[in-house]
Design an enzyme around this catalytic site. Sequence first.
Site, PDB file in Angstrom:
ATOM      1  CE  LYS A 111      -4.407  -1.771   1.462  1.00  0.00           C
ATOM      2  NZ  LYS A 111      -5.589  -1.644   2.264  1.00  0.00           N
ATOM      3  CE  LYS A 193      -6.458  -7.775  -0.724  1.00  0.00           C
ATOM      4  NZ  LYS A 193      -7.807  -7.268  -0.926  1.00  0.00           N
ATOM      5  CE  LYS A 196     -13.995  -3.102   1.274  1.00  0.00           C
ATOM      6  NZ  LYS A 196     -12.853  -2.851   2.143  1.00  0.00           N
TER       7      LYS A 196
END
Length: 328
Positions: A111, A193, A196
């Site tokens: 991230k 993966k 969202k």
Amino acid sequence: MERVLSGAQPTGLIHLGNYVGALRQYVQLQHEADCYFCVVNLHALTLPRDPQELKEKTLDVAALYLAIGLDPKKATIFVQSHVPAHTEAAWLLQCIARVGELSRMVQFKEKSKGSAESAGVGLFTYPVLQAADILLYQANKVPVGEDQKQHLELTRDLAERFNRDYGEVFTIPEPLIPKIGARIMALDEPTKKMSKSAESKWNNISIMDDPKLIEKKIKRAVTDSENQVRFDPENKPGISNLLTIYSTLSGISISELEKKYDGVGYGQFKKDLIEVTIEFLRPIQERFHELRHSGYVEEVLKEGAERAGKVANQTLSKMREAMGIIQI
Ligand code: ATP
Ligand code: MG
């Protein structure tokens, strides 16, 4: 009775990966265990957000919990920030967590896009807040997708360290990771993966996508040129991912699906999967629209915060006492 805690971030609407990997288990567990399910809105602050949108999404995710079948009479449903004990417990745990162990968190690396220097401190420490979320409820089972396994390991390490250094306060939790569907892959990039917060809208199928969009997304989903419906995640990640989704939404086993589509090809397979997905989501979407602006969601969250707060404050009080924080 077993104690269960889990949550999802209001970083967007719940997608099929969240449902198959985690939320599907919530619905079953509410009948068997003392369950706490939260919308972890403080975690969502670890990356920049539009404040108004965050408010809306928090209520959206809570409404989706109800729409998929969580029953507030059976499970406690609440918003993380409504129970201030989470942030205090996170601070106390941060004081026993180590920079080295947080630096090893794969999600932080992903991230922060490899640039720790410019990443937010919250993004770095959020696994500790997640540990607080779990440990405050003395949860022994935590239903999550495979991507959360490492954070659960950290939670266990912190709990064990605390118990060793300050006395037995915490139950050591275990992750509940489903055998099938623990890592649903992105439709447009099946080696990553489904997420969202993905940049591309072709990455995931949101629970709230309309039939036309579902059709487009599944049609565009990356497969391979073999045209044989076969479960082989290593060599055929795209089609294997679609098989997993098809199987969990329809209840038909993967091997039965392989037989059903033997010699049929991807066109028909995708067409049927589009149908299965639309029909699966239809009642959930209807219920979401009934509930979202009815005032019921807020009512559920208010009661949930009270129930959750009682349990969390008991543990927090034990933590303070153990660490030498005076209480009056
Ligand atoms: P974000 O990209 O903002 O982190 P997310 O899609 O990863 O969002 P979370 O709210 O972080 O969703 O996770 C909610 C739950 O869904 C967690 O239990 C997580 O393990 C699970 N989950 C998330 N993505 C997947 C996936 N692709 N397959 C299976 N489970 C998943
Ligand atoms: Mg996530």
